[in-house]
Each structure stands twice: as C-alpha cells, then as structure tokens.
Design a protein around this motif. Sequence first.
Motif, mmCIF file in Angstrom:
data_model
loop_
_atom_site.group_PDB
_atom_site.id
_atom_site.type_symbol
_atom_site.label_atom_id
_atom_site.label_comp_id
_atom_site.label_asym_id
_atom_site.label_seq_id
_atom_site.Cartn_x
_atom_site.Cartn_y
_atom_site.Cartn_z
ATOM 1 N N ASN A 60 41.696 -11.700 -22.022
ATOM 2 C CA ASN A 60 41.050 -10.447 -21.643
ATOM 3 C C ASN A 60 40.376 -9.768 -22.831
ATOM 4 O OD1 ASN A 60 41.970 -10.675 -18.958
ATOM 5 N ND2 ASN A 60 43.944 -9.788 -19.547
ATOM 6 N N ASP A 109 44.859 -10.465 -26.163
ATOM 7 C CA ASP A 109 45.571 -10.044 -24.951
ATOM 8 C C ASP A 109 45.193 -11.054 -23.871
ATOM 9 O OD1 ASP A 109 45.028 -6.499 -25.530
ATOM 10 O OD2 ASP A 109 46.635 -7.826 -26.201
ATOM 11 N N LEU A 110 46.160 -11.860 -23.498
ATOM 12 C CA LEU A 110 45.831 -12.962 -22.615
ATOM 13 C C LEU A 110 46.918 -13.223 -21.590
ATOM 14 C CD1 LEU A 110 47.614 -15.678 -23.565
ATOM 15 C CD2 LEU A 110 46.133 -15.468 -25.552
ATOM 16 N N VAL A 111 46.527 -14.002 -20.571
ATOM 17 C CA VAL A 111 47.448 -14.422 -19.529
ATOM 18 C C VAL A 111 47.756 -15.889 -19.772
ATOM 19 C CG1 VAL A 111 47.810 -14.699 -17.061
ATOM 20 C CG2 VAL A 111 46.428 -12.785 -17.917
ATOM 21 N N SER A 140 50.961 -12.342 -15.906
ATOM 22 C CA SER A 140 51.070 -11.150 -16.732
ATOM 23 C C SER A 140 50.294 -11.324 -18.024
ATOM 24 C CB SER A 140 52.543 -10.869 -17.056
ATOM 25 O OG SER A 140 53.282 -10.657 -15.875
ATOM 26 N N THR A 141 49.857 -10.184 -18.568
ATOM 27 C CA THR A 141 49.118 -10.186 -19.832
ATOM 28 C C THR A 141 50.079 -9.927 -20.977
ATOM 29 O OG1 THR A 141 47.114 -9.388 -18.752
ATOM 30 C CG2 THR A 141 47.254 -9.117 -21.140
ATOM 31 N N ARG A 196 50.355 -9.839 -25.495
ATOM 32 C CA ARG A 196 49.607 -9.755 -26.748
ATOM 33 C C ARG A 196 50.169 -10.784 -27.729
ATOM 34 N NH1 ARG A 196 47.358 -4.392 -29.448
ATOM 35 N NH2 ARG A 196 45.914 -4.869 -27.777
#
Length: 121
Positions: free
Chosen positions: A32, A98-100, A106-107, A109
């Motif tokens: 993201n 910030d990723l899944v 869920s995201t 960090r």
Amino acid sequence: QVQLVESGGGSVQPGGSLRLSCAASGTIFRINVMGWYRQALGKQRELVGDVTSGGSTRYADSVKGRFTVSGDIAKNTLYLQMNSLKPEDTAVYYCLADLVPFPTTSTYRYWGQGTQVTVSS
C-alpha cells in the motif's frame, strides 16, 4: 517471510548526492505504501518521504526540493534520490513498507535494516 533490503548509503561531502535503493521480497500480496524514514544519533525516527500505490507522495519539509522518492511499488522497489546534501541529513535511513503479506488480509508495517548516510567535509 517478508524482507526489505536497502543499499546505497555511504559518505559524501556537503552539496553532494546519493541514491538509496530498497527491494521488498517474500510472499507479498499487496503493498500500500513504501517510504523512507531516518534517525539521527540521539533523535527520534522521522519521515523523509513516502509514496502510495496510487502514486501520491509526501515529504518532510526539511527535504522538499532536494530529495525525491520514486520507484515501482508493483515491482516492490523504491528509491530515494538525495541531492544538495547537508550535514544535518546525516542519519541511518530506513526503508518501510505497509503491505499485506499473503495469505493474510491485514496490513503490516515492515522495516529494512537501515543504511548509514554521512554528510561531512
């Protein structure tokens, strides 16, 4: 397992330039936001600049006009071009994402290990 790996730090004289790179690897479903933070000795970690998957960027006031965040989030890569460096830019620079991670929804960090940038004459 997700990893962020930075490269490109080093020492440079005031007024010089450096380019940092960050590569994210692992089972990533979607990124993201990717960006850069820095932490100088004795100070808190602070935002340098970041970019969203939609292409929006933001920068700390202290680096606007001198630093550029770029890259291809879809390819999990990020760069930080630093020009007109000043001694006060000396810090450890950290990549973040910030990723899944697959297979979650869920995201989270993630941080890289950091790379030292020293600006000194």
